[in-house]
Enzyme design. Structure first.
Site, PDB file in Angstrom:
ATOM      1  N   VAL A  54       0.869  -1.172   0.000  1.00 14.35           N
ATOM      2  CA  VAL A  54       0.000   0.000   0.000  1.00 14.35           C
ATOM      3  C   VAL A  54       0.907   1.224   0.000  1.00 14.35           C
ATOM      4  O   VAL A  54       1.600   1.490   0.979  1.00 14.35           O
ATOM      5  CB  VAL A  54      -0.932   0.033   1.236  1.00 14.35           C
ATOM      6  CG1 VAL A  54      -1.824   1.261   1.195  1.00 14.35           C
ATOM      7  CG2 VAL A  54      -1.743  -1.253   1.333  1.00 14.35           C
ATOM      8  N   GLU A  55       0.925   1.939  -1.127  1.00 15.97           N
ATOM      9  CA  GLU A  55       1.785   3.107  -1.258  1.00 15.97           C
ATOM     10  C   GLU A  55       1.069   4.366  -0.789  1.00 15.97           C
ATOM     11  O   GLU A  55      -0.153   4.386  -0.628  1.00 15.97           O
ATOM     12  CB  GLU A  55       2.211   3.289  -2.717  1.00 15.97           C
ATOM     13  CG  GLU A  55       3.142   2.208  -3.202  1.00 15.97           C
ATOM     14  CD  GLU A  55       3.615   2.431  -4.616  1.00 15.97           C
ATOM     15  OE1 GLU A  55       4.518   1.697  -5.024  1.00 15.97           O
ATOM     16  OE2 GLU A  55       3.089   3.310  -5.331  1.00 15.97           O
ATOM     17  N   ALA A 107       1.634   8.883  -1.216  1.00 15.82           N
ATOM     18  CA  ALA A 107       2.378   9.951  -1.883  1.00 15.82           C
ATOM     19  C   ALA A 107       3.605  10.352  -1.073  1.00 15.82           C
ATOM     20  O   ALA A 107       4.618  10.759  -1.626  1.00 15.82           O
ATOM     21  CB  ALA A 107       1.481  11.163  -2.118  1.00 15.82           C
ATOM     22  N   TYR A 117       6.295   8.665   0.444  1.00 19.08           N
ATOM     23  CA  TYR A 117       6.792   7.294   0.324  1.00 19.08           C
ATOM     24  C   TYR A 117       7.090   6.626   1.664  1.00 19.08           C
ATOM     25  O   TYR A 117       6.877   5.426   1.813  1.00 19.08           O
ATOM     26  CB  TYR A 117       8.040   7.244  -0.555  1.00 19.08           C
ATOM     27  CG  TYR A 117       7.756   7.383  -2.029  1.00 19.08           C
ATOM     28  CD1 TYR A 117       6.545   6.997  -2.587  1.00 19.08           C
ATOM     29  CD2 TYR A 117       8.718   7.924  -2.868  1.00 19.08           C
ATOM     30  CE1 TYR A 117       6.295   7.132  -3.939  1.00 19.08           C
ATOM     31  CE2 TYR A 117       8.473   8.067  -4.232  1.00 19.08           C
ATOM     32  CZ  TYR A 117       7.263   7.661  -4.762  1.00 19.08           C
ATOM     33  OH  TYR A 117       7.023   7.800  -6.096  1.00 19.08           O
ATOM     34  N   CYS A 150       4.888  -2.429   2.953  1.00 19.57           N
ATOM     35  CA  CYS A 150       5.083  -3.585   2.074  1.00 19.57           C
ATOM     36  C   CYS A 150       4.085  -4.690   2.389  1.00 19.57           C
ATOM     37  O   CYS A 150       3.564  -4.793   3.503  1.00 19.57           O
ATOM     38  CB  CYS A 150       6.491  -4.126   2.243  1.00 19.57           C
ATOM     39  SG  CYS A 150       7.786  -2.939   1.841  1.00 19.57           S
ATOM     40  N   GLU A 172       4.533  -7.860   2.865  1.00 19.46           N
ATOM     41  CA  GLU A 172       4.960  -8.771   3.918  1.00 19.46           C
ATOM     42  C   GLU A 172       4.589  -8.235   5.299  1.00 19.46           C
ATOM     43  O   GLU A 172       4.075  -8.956   6.153  1.00 19.46           O
ATOM     44  CB  GLU A 172       6.479  -8.997   3.863  1.00 19.46           C
ATOM     45  CG  GLU A 172       6.979  -9.573   2.564  1.00 19.46           C
ATOM     46  CD  GLU A 172       7.399  -8.519   1.550  1.00 19.46           C
ATOM     47  OE1 GLU A 172       6.636  -7.543   1.298  1.00 19.46           O
ATOM     48  OE2 GLU A 172       8.509  -8.665   0.991  1.00 19.46           O
ATOM     49  N   CYS A 198      12.414  -6.486   1.085  1.00 17.76           N
ATOM     50  CA  CYS A 198      13.326  -5.385   1.378  1.00 17.76           C
ATOM     51  C   CYS A 198      13.942  -5.593   2.763  1.00 17.76           C
ATOM     52  O   CYS A 198      13.510  -6.447   3.538  1.00 17.76           O
ATOM     53  CB  CYS A 198      12.581  -4.047   1.306  1.00 17.76           C
ATOM     54  SG  CYS A 198      11.377  -3.796   2.621  1.00 17.76           S
ATOM     55  N   CYS A 252      11.538  -5.369   5.804  1.00 22.30           N
ATOM     56  CA  CYS A 252      10.676  -6.560   5.903  1.00 22.30           C
ATOM     57  C   CYS A 252      11.453  -7.751   6.440  1.00 22.30           C
ATOM     58  O   CYS A 252      10.940  -8.537   7.237  1.00 22.30           O
ATOM     59  CB  CYS A 252      10.057  -6.896   4.552  1.00 22.30           C
ATOM     60  SG  CYS A 252       8.716  -5.779   4.110  1.00 22.30           S
TER      61      CYS A 252
END
EC number: 3.5.4.5
Length: 146
Positions: free
Chosen positions: A50-51, A53, A55, A60, A62, A94, A97
């Protein structure tokens, strides 16, 4: 390494991660990731990235799956499968995670997949060697009162 019971269980785990990838919210990177987490009690928890704006506020797949499991009282895991749209290489978690996963053990399986269904298995500890784990807080220190 924690064994996932059979190939049918593995295929379900991987397929579920593929389905979760479809639910990803990633309007900025367009990098879809899905995760399916198999808890020790057999419960399957899911997640997608789930992104945002901003960042730094993104999360992530996971960690979504793990957070859902933890919020439901689960702390022991057998395996997690993660998926993406990358054709030529396996998706890997990443760094944050990886650290999040080893918090709950270094010996459970991570299924790194490709869209064609092929996968590679690694343990959480293999993905993050020399990791900082909760047991480190119990080690003797030169100044235990600091």
């Amino acid at each position: 390494m924690t064994d996932v019971q059979n190939s049918e269980e593995v295929q379900k785990l991987i397929q579920t991660s593929f389905e979760m990838k479809e639910k990803a919210y990633c309007p900025y990177s367009r990098f879809r990731v899905g995760a399916a987490l198999l808890c020790q009690d057999g419960t399957l928890m899911t997640g997608c990235n789930v992104e945002n704006a901003v960042y730094g506020l993104s999360i992530c797949a996971e960690r979504v799956a793990l957070t859902k499991a933890i919020s439901e009282g689960r702390r022991r895991f057998k395996a997690i499968a993660i998926s993406s749209d990358m054709k030529s290489s396996f998706i890997v978690p990443c760094g944050p995670c990886r650290q999040f996963m080893v918090e709950f053990g270094t010996e459970w399986n991570v299924y790194l997949t490709k869209p064609d269904g092929t996968y590679k298995i690694m343990t959480t500890g293999e993905l993050l060697p020399l990791c900082f784990v909760p047991e480190r807080f119990e080690e003797e220190r030169i100044n235990p009162n600091a």
